[in-house]
Design a protein around this motif. Sequence first.
Motif, PDB file in Angstrom:
ATOM      1  N   GLY A  81      -0.281  -2.485   7.414  1.00 46.90           N
ATOM      2  CA  GLY A  81      -0.003  -1.242   8.124  1.00 46.90           C
ATOM      3  C   GLY A  81       0.463  -0.147   7.181  1.00 46.90           C
ATOM      4  O   GLY A  81       0.099   1.027   7.338  1.00 46.90           O
ATOM      5  N   TRP A  82       1.276  -0.529   6.193  1.00 46.49           N
ATOM      6  CA  TRP A  82       1.724   0.437   5.184  1.00 46.49           C
ATOM      7  C   TRP A  82       0.514   0.981   4.413  1.00 46.49           C
ATOM      8  O   TRP A  82       0.391   2.201   4.206  1.00 46.49           O
ATOM      9  N   ALA A  83      -0.389   0.103   3.986  1.00 42.78           N
ATOM     10  CA  ALA A  83      -1.560   0.530   3.228  1.00 42.78           C
ATOM     11  C   ALA A  83      -2.450   1.447   4.073  1.00 42.78           C
ATOM     12  O   ALA A  83      -2.991   2.444   3.578  1.00 42.78           O
ATOM     13  N   ILE A  84      -2.602   1.109   5.334  1.00 43.29           N
ATOM     14  CA  ILE A  84      -3.400   1.940   6.253  1.00 43.29           C
ATOM     15  C   ILE A  84      -2.776   3.325   6.385  1.00 43.29           C
ATOM     16  O   ILE A  84      -3.465   4.351   6.348  1.00 43.29           O
ATOM     17  N   ASP A  92     -11.272  -1.298   9.163  1.00 46.83           N
ATOM     18  CA  ASP A  92     -11.301  -1.135  10.617  1.00 46.83           C
ATOM     19  C   ASP A  92     -10.555   0.112  11.067  1.00 46.83           C
ATOM     20  O   ASP A  92     -10.985   0.811  11.983  1.00 46.83           O
ATOM     21  N   GLU A  93      -9.423   0.412  10.415  1.00 51.64           N
ATOM     22  CA  GLU A  93      -8.541   1.468  10.889  1.00 51.64           C
ATOM     23  C   GLU A  93      -8.630   2.767  10.106  1.00 51.64           C
ATOM     24  O   GLU A  93      -8.097   3.793  10.546  1.00 51.64           O
ATOM     25  N   VAL A  94      -9.279   2.743   8.956  1.00 52.30           N
ATOM     26  CA  VAL A  94      -9.462   3.979   8.176  1.00 52.30           C
ATOM     27  C   VAL A  94     -10.946   4.108   7.831  1.00 52.30           C
ATOM     28  O   VAL A  94     -11.358   3.885   6.683  1.00 52.30           O
ATOM     29  N   PRO A  95     -11.768   4.457   8.813  1.00 47.10           N
ATOM     30  CA  PRO A  95     -13.199   4.619   8.544  1.00 47.10           C
ATOM     31  C   PRO A  95     -13.416   5.641   7.428  1.00 47.10           C
ATOM     32  O   PRO A  95     -12.785   6.691   7.395  1.00 47.10           O
ATOM     33  N   GLY A  96     -14.290   5.314   6.523  1.00 46.03           N
ATOM     34  CA  GLY A  96     -14.563   6.212   5.404  1.00 46.03           C
ATOM     35  C   GLY A  96     -13.821   5.852   4.142  1.00 46.03           C
ATOM     36  O   GLY A  96     -14.181   6.320   3.060  1.00 46.03           O
ATOM     37  N   ALA A  97     -12.771   5.036   4.252  1.00 46.70           N
ATOM     38  CA  ALA A  97     -12.054   4.615   3.049  1.00 46.70           C
ATOM     39  C   ALA A  97     -12.990   3.808   2.158  1.00 46.70           C
ATOM     40  O   ALA A  97     -13.787   2.995   2.642  1.00 46.70           O
TER      41      ALA A  97
END
Length: 292
Positions: free
Chosen positions: A103-106, A138-143
């Motif tokens: 979660g921190w990384a996201i 999944d949570e940061v599309p485009g990363a």
Amino acid sequence: MSDVTRRSLLATGAVLLREGGVASPEYDASELLAHVLGVTRGGLVLVDHISDEQSDRYLSLITRRAAREPLQHLTGAAYFRHVELAVGPGVFVPRPETELLAGWAIEQASRVLRATGADPVVVDLCTGSGAIAKSIADEVPGARIHAVELDEAACAWAARNLSGTGVDLRQGDMEQAFDELAGSVDVVVCNPPYIPLDAWESVATEARDHDPDLALYSGQDGLDAMRVLEERAALLLRPGGVVGAEHADEQGPDGVGGGAPAVFAATGRWADVRDNRDLAGRPRFTTARLAR
């Protein structure tokens, strides 16, 4: 089969698991029955027939779980944040507490996206099953996500889990990983091995007997991999980029020699070195920012 029989099966399973020393016998008994029947745990109440074959299969799985085979190995799946992972022999089963590090990384990757409009570059070292990398995808599309795993068997599981995500997965040692990204990475995240070699007796049976040693042990103080991570993160990150790494409860700032935070603070390369606690209030992961 009647509801009483279903309850009887669950009760029998829970008793056997409790006798085997399983920490969550009722939960595991329900998960295994749901797995056998192909329903969710909540869907168990809707099941009105259980065959003798299903009952026998269930009790067989209960016996294996009571012998401390990991629940996730028996079901073939682990759930991590919002993703499902295939797991089994040869790969470290992701733990719920690691979801906080993910979660921190996201959050950090999302912050880069908001601030610059550019796709954040993220590196997941010691990816194991690919849990953190898959969650970020999944949570940061485009990363733009890069992941590395040394163990061949674990890397095969990661390849299965990361298929179709766009994550650049490689098999290799994190000490030499991604030289071509030097100075360009926004976020480095890692759940390294961190158990001291002489502490194996304190490791839970499920982990000690079934997780790969390469994912568990790291030198006499458990921080050898953390030291490698510190050097690799310093090479990979752009100035101002951030690193986050999980550690054992005893390796927080009050640990011997200052624990994991001291590995970063002692080099003079890092600002904002902080330790972060899990939901139970235990020291869980260290974060730092590469000094500009």
